[in-house]
Scaffold this motif. Structure first.
Motif, PDB file in Angstrom:
ATOM      1  N   VAL A   1       0.616  -1.138   0.225  1.00 18.62           N
ATOM      2  CA  VAL A   1      -0.166   0.116  -0.189  1.00 18.62           C
ATOM      3  C   VAL A   1       0.954   1.388   0.019  1.00 18.62           C
ATOM      4  N   SER A   2       2.068   1.109   0.649  1.00 18.93           N
ATOM      5  CA  SER A   2       2.746   2.223   0.883  1.00 18.93           C
ATOM      6  C   SER A   2       3.549   2.650  -0.613  1.00 18.93           C
ATOM      7  N   ALA A   3       3.918   1.705  -1.238  1.00 21.30           N
ATOM      8  CA  ALA A   3       4.566   1.734  -2.417  1.00 21.30           C
ATOM      9  C   ALA A   3       3.754   2.367  -3.690  1.00 21.30           C
ATOM     10  N   VAL A   4       2.591   1.568  -3.837  1.00 23.80           N
ATOM     11  CA  VAL A   4       1.955   2.088  -5.163  1.00 23.80           C
ATOM     12  C   VAL A   4       0.458   2.630  -4.979  1.00 23.80           C
ATOM     13  N   LEU A   5       0.178   2.504  -3.506  1.00 24.41           N
ATOM     14  CA  LEU A   5      -1.417   3.210  -3.322  1.00 24.41           C
ATOM     15  C   LEU A   5      -1.404   4.604  -2.816  1.00 24.41           C
ATOM     16  N   THR A   6       0.091   4.941  -2.396  1.00 29.87           N
ATOM     17  CA  THR A   6       0.100   6.354  -1.618  1.00 29.87           C
ATOM     18  C   THR A   6      -0.282   7.245  -2.728  1.00 29.87           C
ATOM     19  N   PRO A   7       0.221   7.315  -3.987  1.00 32.04           N
ATOM     20  CA  PRO A   7      -0.144   8.406  -4.855  1.00 32.04           C
ATOM     21  C   PRO A   7      -1.616   8.136  -5.315  1.00 32.04           C
ATOM     22  N   VAL A   8      -2.079   7.167  -4.979  1.00 34.17           N
ATOM     23  CA  VAL A   8      -3.558   6.941  -5.603  1.00 34.17           C
ATOM     24  C   VAL A   8      -4.551   7.581  -4.453  1.00 34.17           C
ATOM     25  N   LEU A   9      -4.236   7.279  -3.028  1.00 37.84           N
ATOM     26  CA  LEU A   9      -4.835   8.273  -2.230  1.00 37.84           C
ATOM     27  C   LEU A   9      -4.602   9.610  -2.052  1.00 37.84           C
ATOM     28  N   ALA A  10      -3.399  10.112  -2.398  1.00 39.32           N
ATOM     29  CA  ALA A  10      -2.744  11.472  -2.179  1.00 39.32           C
ATOM     30  C   ALA A  10      -3.491  12.167  -3.571  1.00 39.32           C
ATOM     31  N   ALA A  11      -3.762  11.595  -4.678  1.00 34.87           N
ATOM     32  CA  ALA A  11      -4.421  12.195  -5.694  1.00 34.87           C
ATOM     33  C   ALA A  11      -5.910  12.579  -5.425  1.00 34.87           C
ATOM     34  N   ASN A  12      -6.434  11.524  -4.869  1.00 36.55           N
ATOM     35  CA  ASN A  12      -7.510  11.824  -4.079  1.00 36.55           C
ATOM     36  C   ASN A  12      -8.149  12.818  -3.198  1.00 36.55           C
ATOM     37  N   LEU A  13      -7.108  13.152  -2.223  1.00 39.42           N
ATOM     38  CA  LEU A  13      -7.332  13.999  -1.241  1.00 39.42           C
ATOM     39  C   LEU A  13      -6.637  15.444  -1.796  1.00 39.42           C
ATOM     40  N   LEU A  14      -5.647  15.556  -2.662  1.00 39.02           N
ATOM     41  CA  LEU A  14      -5.042  16.484  -2.922  1.00 39.02           C
ATOM     42  C   LEU A  14      -5.515  17.129  -4.100  1.00 39.02           C
ATOM     43  N   LEU A  15      -5.901  16.286  -4.944  1.00 38.31           N
ATOM     44  CA  LEU A  15      -6.292  16.704  -6.363  1.00 38.31           C
ATOM     45  C   LEU A  15      -7.681  16.607  -6.632  1.00 38.31           C
ATOM     46  N   GLY A  16      -8.463  15.823  -5.696  1.00 37.12           N
ATOM     47  CA  GLY A  16      -9.808  15.362  -6.082  1.00 37.12           C
ATOM     48  C   GLY A  16      -9.898  14.347  -7.225  1.00 37.12           C
ATOM     49  N   ARG A  17      -8.946  13.796  -7.316  1.00 39.58           N
ATOM     50  CA  ARG A  17      -8.954  12.893  -8.497  1.00 39.58           C
ATOM     51  C   ARG A  17      -9.104  11.268  -8.118  1.00 39.58           C
ATOM     52  N   GLN A  18      -9.847  10.656  -8.948  1.00 36.68           N
ATOM     53  CA  GLN A  18     -10.207   9.321  -8.700  1.00 36.68           C
ATOM     54  C   GLN A  18      -9.336   8.396  -9.492  1.00 36.68           C
ATOM     55  N   MET A  19      -8.433   7.593  -9.255  1.00 37.48           N
ATOM     56  CA  MET A  19      -7.655   6.716  -9.874  1.00 37.48           C
ATOM     57  C   MET A  19      -7.992   5.362 -10.110  1.00 37.48           C
ATOM     58  N   PRO A  20      -8.381   4.600 -11.279  1.00 37.92           N
ATOM     59  CA  PRO A  20      -9.008   3.475 -11.609  1.00 37.92           C
ATOM     60  C   PRO A  20      -8.179   2.167 -11.090  1.00 37.92           C
ATOM     61  N   VAL A  21      -8.010   1.882 -10.102  1.00 42.07           N
ATOM     62  CA  VAL A  21      -7.039   1.010  -9.224  1.00 42.07           C
ATOM     63  C   VAL A  21      -7.700  -0.455  -8.895  1.00 42.07           C
ATOM     64  N   ALA A  22      -8.972  -0.548  -9.481  1.00 39.09           N
ATOM     65  CA  ALA A  22      -9.341  -2.021  -9.039  1.00 39.09           C
ATOM     66  C   ALA A  22      -8.741  -3.128  -9.699  1.00 39.09           C
ATOM     67  N   LEU A  23      -8.485  -4.204  -9.227  1.00 40.23           N
ATOM     68  CA  LEU A  23      -7.468  -5.140  -9.605  1.00 40.23           C
ATOM     69  C   LEU A  23      -7.913  -5.487 -10.948  1.00 40.23           C
ATOM     70  N   GLU A  24      -9.155  -5.659 -11.373  1.00 41.46           N
ATOM     71  CA  GLU A  24      -9.425  -6.172 -12.555  1.00 41.46           C
ATOM     72  C   GLU A  24      -9.423  -5.293 -13.705  1.00 41.46           C
ATOM     73  N   GLU A  25      -9.029  -3.947 -13.313  1.00 38.62           N
ATOM     74  CA  GLU A  25      -8.934  -2.838 -14.257  1.00 38.62           C
ATOM     75  C   GLU A  25      -7.395  -2.638 -14.575  1.00 38.62           C
ATOM     76  N   ILE A  26      -6.570  -3.076 -14.046  1.00 35.76           N
ATOM     77  CA  ILE A  26      -5.122  -2.648 -14.034  1.00 35.76           C
ATOM     78  C   ILE A  26      -4.090  -3.856 -14.315  1.00 35.76           C
ATOM     79  N   ASP A  27      -3.020  -3.345 -14.681  1.00 33.70           N
ATOM     80  CA  ASP A  27      -1.641  -4.324 -14.648  1.00 33.70           C
ATOM     81  C   ASP A  27      -0.846  -3.963 -13.349  1.00 33.70           C
TER      82      ASP A  27
END
Length: 232
Positions: A68-94
């Motif tokens: 979570v620290s390595a690859v989800l930190t920018p996901v949560l940061a984008a949500n909190l700081l930029l109001g941006r939802q990143m598509p990270v559901a496991l079936e959507e990503i590589d």
């Protein structure tokens, strides 16, 4: 770097600039492979080699922390700081595996959308329900660790990053704090990150131990709820 996220990657978040990508990579694996028992076990085995005396449940717990620290930190940061939802559901990503068992990057299908402000659960559901929940289930099954330990790791990370985002003036902090304070989701199910951390005069303290004490060479973490020294 994903151009839409460029404002994030200054100061303390700069090291995460390449953790989210859009370009395909020949060595990437489908995100759903993280729930495949064989692949997941192979990743945790690689990760365990950094310890002289690894213990299966502690390794699984620490692997989850690092993921979570390595690859989800920018996901949560984008949500909190930029109001941006990143598509990270496991079936959507590589996922781009690293040589030491931790993902180096998530390969996303697109660069995100505005967050949902319907309620705190809706805002953070793509991250927590789409990515974290199936991963917690898979890690628990592969290692025998209690899911509550893994969710405590996630809640501790979520709470800590929320505090850092608050210091940066993030607009999403209110929703994040509300999520951590709600015991139940709107559908009545238990919120697994509810009150994951106690804020005391001595600082932040987790409610559930991460089990790292089961690896003899490691000290207790800064937010450990156990007495020191702790070898129950």
């Amino acid at each position: 770097m994903i151009a839409a996220l460029a404002p994030l990657f200054r100061g303390p978040l700069a090291p995460y600039a390449e953790a989210l990508r859009l370009q395909a990579d020949a060595t990437a694996r489908p995100g759903s492979d993280l729930t495949d028992p064989d692949f997941l076990t192979s990743q945790m085995t690689l990760f365990s080699r950094r310890f002289a005396q690894p213990e299966r449940r502690a390794v699984a717990s620490l692997w989850m922390k690092h993921h979570v620290s390595a690859v989800l930190t920018p996901v949560l940061a984008a949500n909190l700081l930029l109001g941006r939802q990143m598509p990270v559901a496991l079936e959507e990503i590589d996922v781009l595996p690293g040589p030491k068992g931790i993902a180096e990057a998530l390969i996303l299908p697109q660069d995100g959308t505005p967050v949902s402000r319907a309620d705190p659960f809706a805002r953070f559901s793509p991250l927590l329900e789409g990515h974290v929940a199936p991963l917690v289930k898979a890690v628990a099954k592969a290692s025998g660790i209690a899911p509550k330990v893994l969710w405590s790791n996630v809640g501790n990370w979520f709470d800590g990053l929320t505090g850092e985002a608050e210091a940066m003036g993030a607009e999403g902090v209110g929703d994040a704090r509300a999520l951590l304070a709600l015991e139940r989701a709107p559908d009545g199910t238990r919120n697994p990150v509810f009150a994951a951390v106690r804020h005391t005069a001595e600082g932040r303290k987790r409610r559930v131990c991460c089990l790292r004490y089961l690896i003899p060479e490691l000290d207790l973490c800064d937010t450990c709820p156990l007495p020191d020294p702790a070898r129950p």
